[in-house]
Design a protein around this motif. Structure first.
Motif, PDB file in Angstrom:
ATOM      1  N   VAL A 115       0.836  -1.206   0.000  1.00 16.82           N
ATOM      2  CA  VAL A 115       0.000   0.000   0.000  1.00 16.82           C
ATOM      3  C   VAL A 115       0.870   1.254   0.000  1.00 16.82           C
ATOM      4  N   LEU A 116       1.950   1.226   0.764  1.00 12.58           N
ATOM      5  CA  LEU A 116       2.801   2.394   0.906  1.00 12.58           C
ATOM      6  C   LEU A 116       3.668   2.649  -0.326  1.00 12.58           C
ATOM      7  N   PHE A 117       4.205   1.585  -0.914  1.00 13.41           N
ATOM      8  CA  PHE A 117       5.206   1.754  -1.954  1.00 13.41           C
ATOM      9  C   PHE A 117       4.723   1.371  -3.352  1.00 13.41           C
ATOM     10  N   LEU A 118       3.742   0.471  -3.449  1.00 19.68           N
ATOM     11  CA  LEU A 118       3.248   0.046  -4.760  1.00 19.68           C
ATOM     12  C   LEU A 118       1.878   0.623  -5.083  1.00 19.68           C
ATOM     13  N   LYS A 119       1.345   1.456  -4.171  1.00 28.22           N
ATOM     14  CA  LYS A 119       0.046   2.094  -4.374  1.00 28.22           C
ATOM     15  C   LYS A 119      -1.073   1.072  -4.567  1.00 28.22           C
ATOM     16  N   ARG A 120      -1.025  -0.004  -3.789  1.00 29.37           N
ATOM     17  CA  ARG A 120      -2.085  -1.004  -3.840  1.00 29.37           C
ATOM     18  C   ARG A 120      -3.264  -0.569  -2.979  1.00 29.37           C
ATOM     19  N   GLN A 121      -4.422  -1.157  -3.228  1.00 32.50           N
ATOM     20  CA  GLN A 121      -5.647  -0.804  -2.503  1.00 32.50           C
ATOM     21  C   GLN A 121      -6.061  -1.961  -1.606  1.00 32.50           C
ATOM     22  N   MET A 122      -6.116  -1.718  -0.306  1.00 33.08           N
ATOM     23  CA  MET A 122      -6.566  -2.726   0.653  1.00 33.08           C
ATOM     24  C   MET A 122      -8.072  -2.614   0.813  1.00 33.08           C
ATOM     25  N   LEU A 123      -8.769  -3.717   0.579  1.00 37.15           N
ATOM     26  CA  LEU A 123     -10.215  -3.756   0.762  1.00 37.15           C
ATOM     27  C   LEU A 123     -10.537  -4.188   2.194  1.00 37.15           C
ATOM     28  N   VAL A 124     -11.823  -4.164   2.525  1.00 36.05           N
ATOM     29  CA  VAL A 124     -12.234  -4.441   3.910  1.00 36.05           C
ATOM     30  C   VAL A 124     -11.795  -5.840   4.341  1.00 36.05           C
ATOM     31  N   HIS A 125     -11.973  -6.830   3.468  1.00 31.99           N
ATOM     32  CA  HIS A 125     -11.610  -8.195   3.863  1.00 31.99           C
ATOM     33  C   HIS A 125     -10.095  -8.348   4.010  1.00 31.99           C
ATOM     34  N   VAL A 334     -16.507 -13.463   4.119  1.00 26.89           N
ATOM     35  CA  VAL A 334     -17.332 -12.999   5.233  1.00 26.89           C
ATOM     36  C   VAL A 334     -18.637 -12.451   4.680  1.00 26.89           C
ATOM     37  N   PRO A 335     -19.778 -12.942   5.164  1.00 29.07           N
ATOM     38  CA  PRO A 335     -21.064 -12.426   4.681  1.00 29.07           C
ATOM     39  C   PRO A 335     -21.206 -10.925   4.950  1.00 29.07           C
ATOM     40  N   GLY A 336     -21.760 -10.219   3.977  1.00 29.27           N
ATOM     41  CA  GLY A 336     -21.977  -8.797   4.117  1.00 29.27           C
ATOM     42  C   GLY A 336     -20.886  -7.922   3.544  1.00 29.27           C
ATOM     43  N   LEU A 337     -19.729  -8.512   3.212  1.00 22.45           N
ATOM     44  CA  LEU A 337     -18.634  -7.744   2.631  1.00 22.45           C
ATOM     45  C   LEU A 337     -18.660  -7.855   1.109  1.00 22.45           C
ATOM     46  N   ARG A 338     -18.255  -6.780   0.453  1.00 21.66           N
ATOM     47  CA  ARG A 338     -18.196  -6.780  -1.007  1.00 21.66           C
ATOM     48  C   ARG A 338     -16.821  -7.251  -1.465  1.00 21.66           C
ATOM     49  N   TYR A 339     -16.826  -8.160  -2.442  1.00 21.73           N
ATOM     50  CA  TYR A 339     -15.589  -8.716  -2.974  1.00 21.73           C
ATOM     51  C   TYR A 339     -15.480  -8.393  -4.460  1.00 21.73           C
ATOM     52  N   PRO A 340     -14.269  -8.167  -4.938  1.00 30.90           N
ATOM     53  CA  PRO A 340     -14.102  -7.926  -6.375  1.00 30.90           C
ATOM     54  C   PRO A 340     -14.380  -9.198  -7.152  1.00 30.90           C
ATOM     55  N   PRO A 341     -14.732  -9.095  -8.422  1.00 24.92           N
ATOM     56  CA  PRO A 341     -14.982 -10.302  -9.220  1.00 24.92           C
ATOM     57  C   PRO A 341     -13.724 -11.144  -9.350  1.00 24.92           C
ATOM     58  N   ALA A 342     -13.924 -12.449  -9.461  1.00 24.44           N
ATOM     59  CA  ALA A 342     -12.801 -13.372  -9.571  1.00 24.44           C
ATOM     60  C   ALA A 342     -12.040 -13.114 -10.862  1.00 24.44           C
ATOM     61  N   VAL A 343     -10.717 -13.158 -10.751  1.00 17.77           N
ATOM     62  CA  VAL A 343      -9.864 -12.971 -11.917  1.00 17.77           C
ATOM     63  C   VAL A 343      -8.963 -14.177 -12.065  1.00 17.77           C
ATOM     64  N   GLU A 344      -8.474 -14.378 -13.265  1.00 17.65           N
ATOM     65  CA  GLU A 344      -7.590 -15.501 -13.535  1.00 17.65           C
ATOM     66  C   GLU A 344      -6.249 -15.271 -12.855  1.00 17.65           C
ATOM     67  N   ARG A 366      -4.783   0.109  -7.083  1.00 17.68           N
ATOM     68  CA  ARG A 366      -5.918   0.979  -6.799  1.00 17.68           C
ATOM     69  C   ARG A 366      -6.839   1.083  -8.007  1.00 17.68           C
ATOM     70  N   GLU A 367      -6.259   1.127  -9.219  1.00 17.04           N
ATOM     71  CA  GLU A 367      -7.087   1.206 -10.415  1.00 17.04           C
ATOM     72  C   GLU A 367      -7.935  -0.034 -10.580  1.00 17.04           C
ATOM     73  N   SER A 368      -7.315  -1.220 -10.347  1.00 16.49           N
ATOM     74  CA  SER A 368      -8.074  -2.467 -10.480  1.00 16.49           C
ATOM     75  C   SER A 368      -9.161  -2.579  -9.426  1.00 16.49           C
ATOM     76  N   ALA A 369      -8.847  -2.154  -8.199  1.00 13.66           N
ATOM     77  CA  ALA A 369      -9.853  -2.223  -7.137  1.00 13.66           C
ATOM     78  C   ALA A 369     -11.022  -1.311  -7.413  1.00 13.66           C
ATOM     79  N   GLU A 370     -10.748  -0.098  -7.928  1.00 11.50           N
ATOM     80  CA  GLU A 370     -11.834   0.829  -8.229  1.00 11.50           C
ATOM     81  C   GLU A 370     -12.706   0.336  -9.382  1.00 11.50           C
TER      82      GLU A 370
END
Length: 373
Positions: A115-125, A334-344, A366-370
């Motif tokens: 997150v700090l150096f590669l600008k990745r996006q952490m989701l709730v799960h 976890v029920p109630g949490l939103r997950y991104p679509p499955a990718v290969e 971050r772009e992929s998560a959005e």
């Protein structure tokens, strides 16, 4: 590190050569490159014009020579070297099962650094999974401290401090391991180096750094190894005076080499379920073997491990750690949490020594998560 041999002064001593353990790891990785090149020349001559013939581009789009890419691999090699050395030091003070469980902390540090150096996006799960991992690591470490101090009638405070020092060394090693993953992620994505080349050149640079920099410094610094922090000449003497020790070192070289090579080859093809279960199974096998050695082979063996009143607490902490890894890697949803679509699964994402050690992938960009949400 539990074996003994005759040192250069003619006296028996325990083989506490932690930096030699790191040197062995680097040497094994370098040998992977040698074997891969020999195999390539003997059985794949038709693919001789592979990665070297096509210039690869860096981030700035300018042509970068192959030799410069090789030099850049020295950065993750340095992280790997110090990570291995710190973990070897920690192994002297804590049981093998605890040591293996604490290595799960690399996922925590790697995710935060991404997150700090590669600008990745952490989701709730992701955050929830990492929180469970932190809780599991704390429980395992606490159980280890209680277990070591419970059987000590004298010197309890010293034993507790030694255990805490071992835990701190392993966790510091995982910080270095996470930094290696981040560095490899940058090099693999930006420089597009072949996976086996990264393994081999990391090992080559690690060996060079040990011989040129680390070992001279260790020899000059005062310590309890014949007046040095680590005496390489005493290491050679101890190996030459104990055939069993030499055989174990050769077996360790073979094990490390095959582990890195096969890890690179198969990890990218495994699902998150397989990676999580593989990591958990390895830890449980190590713990079961240590218990088996103590209770069925030799109770006095240093290779064994005692089941303490706090081992159930350690087992519970390990279960929480695996649960956190499963939540983080979307193995457990976890029920109630939103997950991104499955990718290969992108196999190249796992084509590096550090990433192959993680039970799950790094968070998405971050772009992929959005886009996915």
């Amino acid at each position: 590190f539990t074996m003994s041999s005759i040192g250069m002064d003619g006296k028996p001593e325990q083989f506490k050569k932690t930096w030699f353990g790191a040197f062995n790891m680097m040497l094994a990785m370098a040998l992977v490159m040698v074997v891969e090149r020999c195999f390539h020349m003997c059985f794949a001559s038709s693919m001789a014009a592979s990665d070297r013939s096509t210039p690869l581009l860096g981030n700035d789009g300018e042509s970068m020579s192959y030799s410069r890419k090789v030099c850049l691999v020295s950065i993750p090699a340095a992280f790997d070297l110090f990570a291995t050395a710190l973990c070897c030091v920690g192994m002297l003070y804590i049981p093998a099962s605890v040591w293996q469980m604490l290595k799960g902390a690399s996922l925590i540090f790697a995710a935060v650094m991404s997150v700090l150096f590669l600008k990745r996006q952490m989701l709730v799960h992701h955050w929830l999974g990492l929180g469970l991992c932190v809780m599991g690591i704390c429980i395992v470490g606490y159980a280890s401290v209680l277990g070591d101090s419970s059987g000590q009638s004298t010197g309890q405070e010293g034993q507790t401090l030694a255990t805490l020092f071992g835990i701190a060394c392993v966790l510091a090693g995982q910080v270095m391991q996470a930094a290696q993953v981040i560095a490899e992620e940058f090099f693999m994505k930006s420089l597009d180096l072949p996976a086996m080349h990264v393994v081999g050149y990391e090992g080559m640079w690690g060996v060079i750094q040990m011989i040129v920099i680390v070992y001279p410094i260790l020899y000059l610094l005062p310590g309890d190894d014949h007046g040095h922090q680590e005496d390489v000449f005493d290491t050679v003497a101890m190996i030459s005076n104990n055939t069993s020790l030499a055989i174990i070192i050769l077996a360790y070289l073979f094990s490390c080499g095959t582990y890195n090579a096969t890890g690179i080859a198969i990890t990218g093809a495994l699902s998150a379920v397989h990676r999580t279960m593989l990591d958990a199974s390895r830890t449980m096998l190590i713990w079961a073997f240590d218990l088996w050695v103590h209770y069925y082979i030799d109770p006095t063996s240093k290779f064994g491990e005692v089941w303490t009143p706090y081992s159930f607490l350690q087992l519970g902490g390990f279960a929480v750690l695996v649960l956190g890894q499963g939540v983080y890697g979307e193995v457990i949803k976890v029920p109630g949490l939103r997950y991104p679509p499955a990718v290969e699964v992108n196999q190249e994402e796992w084509a590096s020594p550090g990433a192959a050690m993680l039970p799950s992938s790094l968070p998405p960009s971050r772009e992929s998560a959005e886009l996915s949400l």
